[in-house]
Design an enzyme around this catalytic site. Structure first.
Site, PDB file in Angstrom:
ATOM      1  N   ASP A  12      67.034  43.444  76.637  1.00 15.16           N
ATOM      2  CA  ASP A  12      68.089  44.102  77.419  1.00 15.16           C
ATOM      3  C   ASP A  12      68.011  43.766  78.904  1.00 15.16           C
ATOM      4  O   ASP A  12      68.404  44.559  79.756  1.00 15.16           O
ATOM      5  CB  ASP A  12      68.051  45.638  77.228  1.00 15.16           C
ATOM      6  N   GLU A  13      67.510  42.584  79.215  1.00 11.19           N
ATOM      7  CA  GLU A  13      67.390  42.198  80.625  1.00 11.19           C
ATOM      8  C   GLU A  13      68.707  41.688  81.201  1.00 11.19           C
ATOM      9  O   GLU A  13      68.816  41.474  82.410  1.00 11.19           O
ATOM     10  CB  GLU A  13      66.325  41.096  80.797  1.00 11.19           C
ATOM     11  N   LYS A  69      70.386  38.925  79.500  1.00 14.59           N
ATOM     12  CA  LYS A  69      70.379  37.480  79.181  1.00 14.59           C
ATOM     13  C   LYS A  69      71.787  36.963  78.930  1.00 14.59           C
ATOM     14  O   LYS A  69      72.126  35.852  79.329  1.00 14.59           O
ATOM     15  CB  LYS A  69      69.520  37.209  77.941  1.00 14.59           C
ATOM     16  N   LYS A 110      74.666  37.673  80.137  1.00 16.81           N
ATOM     17  CA  LYS A 110      75.430  37.342  81.339  1.00 16.81           C
ATOM     18  C   LYS A 110      74.945  36.021  81.951  1.00 16.81           C
ATOM     19  O   LYS A 110      75.750  35.215  82.416  1.00 16.81           O
ATOM     20  CB  LYS A 110      75.296  38.492  82.359  1.00 16.81           C
ATOM     21  N   ALA A 165      69.805  42.117  68.270  1.00 11.92           N
ATOM     22  CA  ALA A 165      70.158  41.810  69.654  1.00 11.92           C
ATOM     23  C   ALA A 165      71.545  42.355  69.969  1.00 11.92           C
ATOM     24  O   ALA A 165      72.391  42.478  69.089  1.00 11.92           O
ATOM     25  CB  ALA A 165      70.160  40.301  69.862  1.00 11.92           C
ATOM     26  N   GLY A 166      71.767  42.657  71.212  1.00  9.56           N
ATOM     27  CA  GLY A 166      73.103  43.052  71.658  1.00  9.56           C
ATOM     28  C   GLY A 166      73.306  42.489  73.043  1.00  9.56           C
ATOM     29  O   GLY A 166      72.699  42.942  73.996  1.00  9.56           O
ATOM     30  N   HIS A 167      74.100  41.439  73.133  1.00 12.85           N
ATOM     31  CA  HIS A 167      74.325  40.803  74.431  1.00 12.85           C
ATOM     32  C   HIS A 167      75.694  41.222  74.955  1.00 12.85           C
ATOM     33  O   HIS A 167      76.715  40.939  74.345  1.00 12.85           O
ATOM     34  CB  HIS A 167      74.212  39.279  74.298  1.00 12.85           C
ATOM     35  N   GLN A 200      65.952  39.512  72.393  1.00 13.07           N
ATOM     36  CA  GLN A 200      64.856  40.463  72.660  1.00 13.07           C
ATOM     37  C   GLN A 200      64.087  40.042  73.916  1.00 13.07           C
ATOM     38  O   GLN A 200      64.657  39.388  74.776  1.00 13.07           O
ATOM     39  CB  GLN A 200      63.926  40.611  71.443  1.00 13.07           C
ATOM     40  N   THR A 248      73.125  47.831  70.735  1.00 14.03           N
ATOM     41  CA  THR A 248      73.197  47.738  69.278  1.00 14.03           C
ATOM     42  C   THR A 248      73.219  49.106  68.630  1.00 14.03           C
ATOM     43  O   THR A 248      74.000  49.369  67.727  1.00 14.03           O
ATOM     44  CB  THR A 248      72.005  46.907  68.752  1.00 14.03           C
ATOM     45  N   ARG A 273      71.079  53.947  71.408  1.00 12.36           N
ATOM     46  CA  ARG A 273      69.961  54.838  71.750  1.00 12.36           C
ATOM     47  C   ARG A 273      69.697  54.814  73.254  1.00 12.36           C
ATOM     48  O   ARG A 273      69.812  53.752  73.882  1.00 12.36           O
ATOM     49  CB  ARG A 273      68.682  54.381  71.044  1.00 12.36           C
ATOM     50  N   PRO A 274      69.287  55.954  73.849  1.00 10.16           N
ATOM     51  CA  PRO A 274      68.923  55.929  75.266  1.00 10.16           C
ATOM     52  C   PRO A 274      67.695  55.042  75.464  1.00 10.16           C
ATOM     53  O   PRO A 274      66.752  55.112  74.667  1.00 10.16           O
ATOM     54  CB  PRO A 274      68.596  57.388  75.600  1.00 10.16           C
ATOM     55  N   GLY A 287      76.058  43.505  89.376  1.00 12.77           N
ATOM     56  CA  GLY A 287      77.068  44.288  88.652  1.00 12.77           C
ATOM     57  C   GLY A 287      77.344  43.625  87.324  1.00 12.77           C
ATOM     58  O   GLY A 287      76.977  42.471  87.111  1.00 12.77           O
TER      59      GLY A 287
HETATM   60  P1  IMP Z   1      63.602  45.400  65.033  1.00 14.34           P
HETATM   61  O1  IMP Z   1      63.740  44.105  65.781  1.00 14.34           O
HETATM   62  O2  IMP Z   1      64.927  46.005  64.650  1.00 14.34           O
HETATM   63  O3  IMP Z   1      62.644  45.309  63.882  1.00 14.34           O
HETATM   64  O4  IMP Z   1      62.960  46.474  66.047  1.00 14.34           O
HETATM   65  C1  IMP Z   1      61.632  46.346  66.536  1.00 14.34           C
HETATM   66  C2  IMP Z   1      61.553  46.785  67.988  1.00 14.34           C
HETATM   67  O5  IMP Z   1      62.256  45.854  68.798  1.00 14.34           O
HETATM   68  C3  IMP Z   1      62.186  48.136  68.281  1.00 14.34           C
HETATM   69  O6  IMP Z   1      61.453  48.755  69.326  1.00 14.34           O
HETATM   70  C4  IMP Z   1      63.572  47.789  68.786  1.00 14.34           C
HETATM   71  O7  IMP Z   1      64.118  48.799  69.608  1.00 14.34           O
HETATM   72  C5  IMP Z   1      63.258  46.536  69.576  1.00 14.34           C
HETATM   73  N1  IMP Z   1      64.384  45.620  69.707  1.00 14.34           N
HETATM   74  C6  IMP Z   1      64.849  44.757  68.775  1.00 14.34           C
HETATM   75  N2  IMP Z   1      65.872  44.041  69.272  1.00 14.34           N
HETATM   76  C7  IMP Z   1      66.038  44.438  70.543  1.00 14.34           C
HETATM   77  C8  IMP Z   1      66.923  44.014  71.595  1.00 14.34           C
HETATM   78  O8  IMP Z   1      67.740  43.102  71.459  1.00 14.34           O
HETATM   79  N3  IMP Z   1      66.757  44.662  72.786  1.00 14.34           N
HETATM   80  C9  IMP Z   1      65.834  45.620  72.979  1.00 14.34           C
HETATM   81  N4  IMP Z   1      64.996  46.036  72.048  1.00 14.34           N
HETATM   82  C10 IMP Z   1      65.090  45.435  70.832  1.00 14.34           C
END
Ligand code: IMP
Length: 425
Positions: free
Chosen positions: A13-14, A16, A18, A39-41, A225, A301, A304-305, A410
């Protein structure tokens, strides 16, 4: 443009997406090499927010080829949903623009069910996974009982493969995980239409990567990640199930280390983490809550907070080593606006030159830097930043020892300061 790997230097969540989006117009292709739809970009283009989970973040640039390499695990329903959403918004995802590796492994419904059942069973000691089946899919890949895209798009091969895999799988689902077993027919009926839809994009992406390189085109390898979620180098067992470090680009995209020229590390101006596990600079008080609110730190994704805390230079120095980071991009600097003093971790007590095997043992050594109050989201050059904000960036750069070449102020594409190097011009 050199061939570049983009990696997260913290816990994901840095920002990437962007940075990939900013560099994409300068390359021939963007390749995802690991992870999946955990992942969620997030990209913000023309005021519109677009969240990508599987498609490479170069997908919004029509002239760039987007490839999903074989190191990625693919949930076909999620990928098709993402393709449909972009298509509905007018993006043309033709077969020459998007390629999906035939060798990438498929996340099947039982992977997701097992991921969630395990987390429920772990109770308070849960990992906090995204529940998307990532870990179980990688487990099956390593155990040699996975289904690949090449199987998914060919119903006869898929039937054969499921026939081999399902007896053992169903035994475990029923007797251990308490999850309903699944018949090969039901799974085939569900998967075959998705395989048929994905077929036009499925191909030998390694050959394509090398054809592009052969023509002198450059490639951006997009990590997902972050470094400290890496299965080997992260805060085990609170990690994801793939290698997230830059070296994984070689295995997951199909190139040798000599094909990679630069590694850009993405770091947030503070730190966040989703899920369980050590986080030495976490702020559990009001300041951490303020970072979450101002930085909109909720998972792209899962919603969650995110846990929030301060910049950790010890963590960053380790990330630089593990990834071979040559340049840094610093994101979300604007979120720190309005703070009187900004704490920064400059090292861990008792660890000089080494890194704690268990990050729970790390005791941060703090320094406090002066904050600034004027808004900075309109800044487009270093000179537009308040003196204290520049001093903050300079101090982080000195502590980490790698040039900061891009600063994001931003969420919009334009809210960026290109300091130089790769990002100049
Ligand atoms: P998993 O990848 O769903 O097995 O989750 C393992 C750990 O990686 C958990 O703490 C997730 O919250 C974290 N995680 C997985 N993908 C991401 C991401 O893209 N961003 C931030 N945390 C992630």
């Amino acid at each position: 443009m050199p061939n570049v790997v983009i990696v997260g230097t913290q816990w994901g969540d840095e920002g990437k997406g962007k940075v990939v989006d900013a560099l994409a117009p300068h390359v021939a292709a963007v390749v995802r090499f690991q992870g999946g739809n955990n992942a969620g970009h997030t990209l913000v283009v023309n005021g519109q927010k677009i969240v990508l989970h599987l498609l490479p973040s170069g997908i919004l640039h029509p002239e760039v080829t987007s490839l999903i390499g074989h190191g990625v695990v693919i949930d076909p329903a999620v990928l098709l949903g993402e393709i449909d959403r972009l298509t509905a918004r007018g993006h043309v995802l033709s077969a020459d623009k998007l390629g999906i590796s035939l060798s990438a492994h498929v996340i099947l419904p039982y992977h997701t069910a097992v991921d969630q059942a395990r987390e429920r069973a772990r109770g308070a000691s849960k990992i906090g996974t995204t529940g998307r089946g990532i870990g179980p899919a990688y487990e099956d890949k390593v155990a040699r009982r996975g289904v690949r895209i090449a199987d998914l798009i060919d119903p006869a091969r898929l039937a054969l493969r499921l026939g081999e895999i399902l007896p053992e799988k169903n035994h475990a689902l029923e007797n251990w995980h308490g999850v309903a077993p699944i018949t090969a027919d039901a799974l085939l009926n569900e998967l075959a239409p998705m395989g048929a839809r994905l077929r036009p994009w499925a191909r030998d992406t390694v050959a394509e990567v090398h054809a592009i390189l052969g023509r002198g085109g450059s490639i951006l390898f997009e990590g997902a990640q972050g470094t400290f979620l890496d299965i080997d180098h992260g805060t085990y067992p609170f990690v994801t199930s793939s290698n997230t470090v830059a070296g994984a680009a070689c295995a997951g995209a199909g190139v040798g280390p000599t094909a990679i020229h630069e590694v850009v590390g993405i770091a947030k101006a503070y730190t966040t983490r989703v899920g369980s596990g050590a986080f030495p600079t976490e702020d559990l008080g009001a300041a951490g809550e303020a970072l979450r609110a101002i930085g909109a730190e909720f998972g792209a994704t899962t919603g969650r907070p995110r846990r929030c805390g301060w910049f950790d230079a010890a963590l960053l120095r380790q990330a630089v080593r593990l990834n071979g980071v040559t340049r840094l991009a610093l994101t979300k600097l604007d979120v720190l606006t309005g703070l009187d003093r900004i704490p920064v971790c400059v090292g861990y007590a008792g660890f000089d030159g080494t890194f704690p095997a268990a990050l729970e043992d790390a005791v941060p050594v703090w320094e406090e830097l002066p904050g600034w109050s004027d808004p900075i989201s309109g800044a487009r050059t270093l000179g537009d930043l308040p003196r204290e904000a520049r001093a903050y960036v300079d101090r982080l750069e000195a502590l980490v020892g790698v040039p900061i070449e891009l600063i994001s102020v931003g969420p919009e594409r334009e809210a960026t300061i290109a300091v130089g190097g790769l990002f100049a011009g």
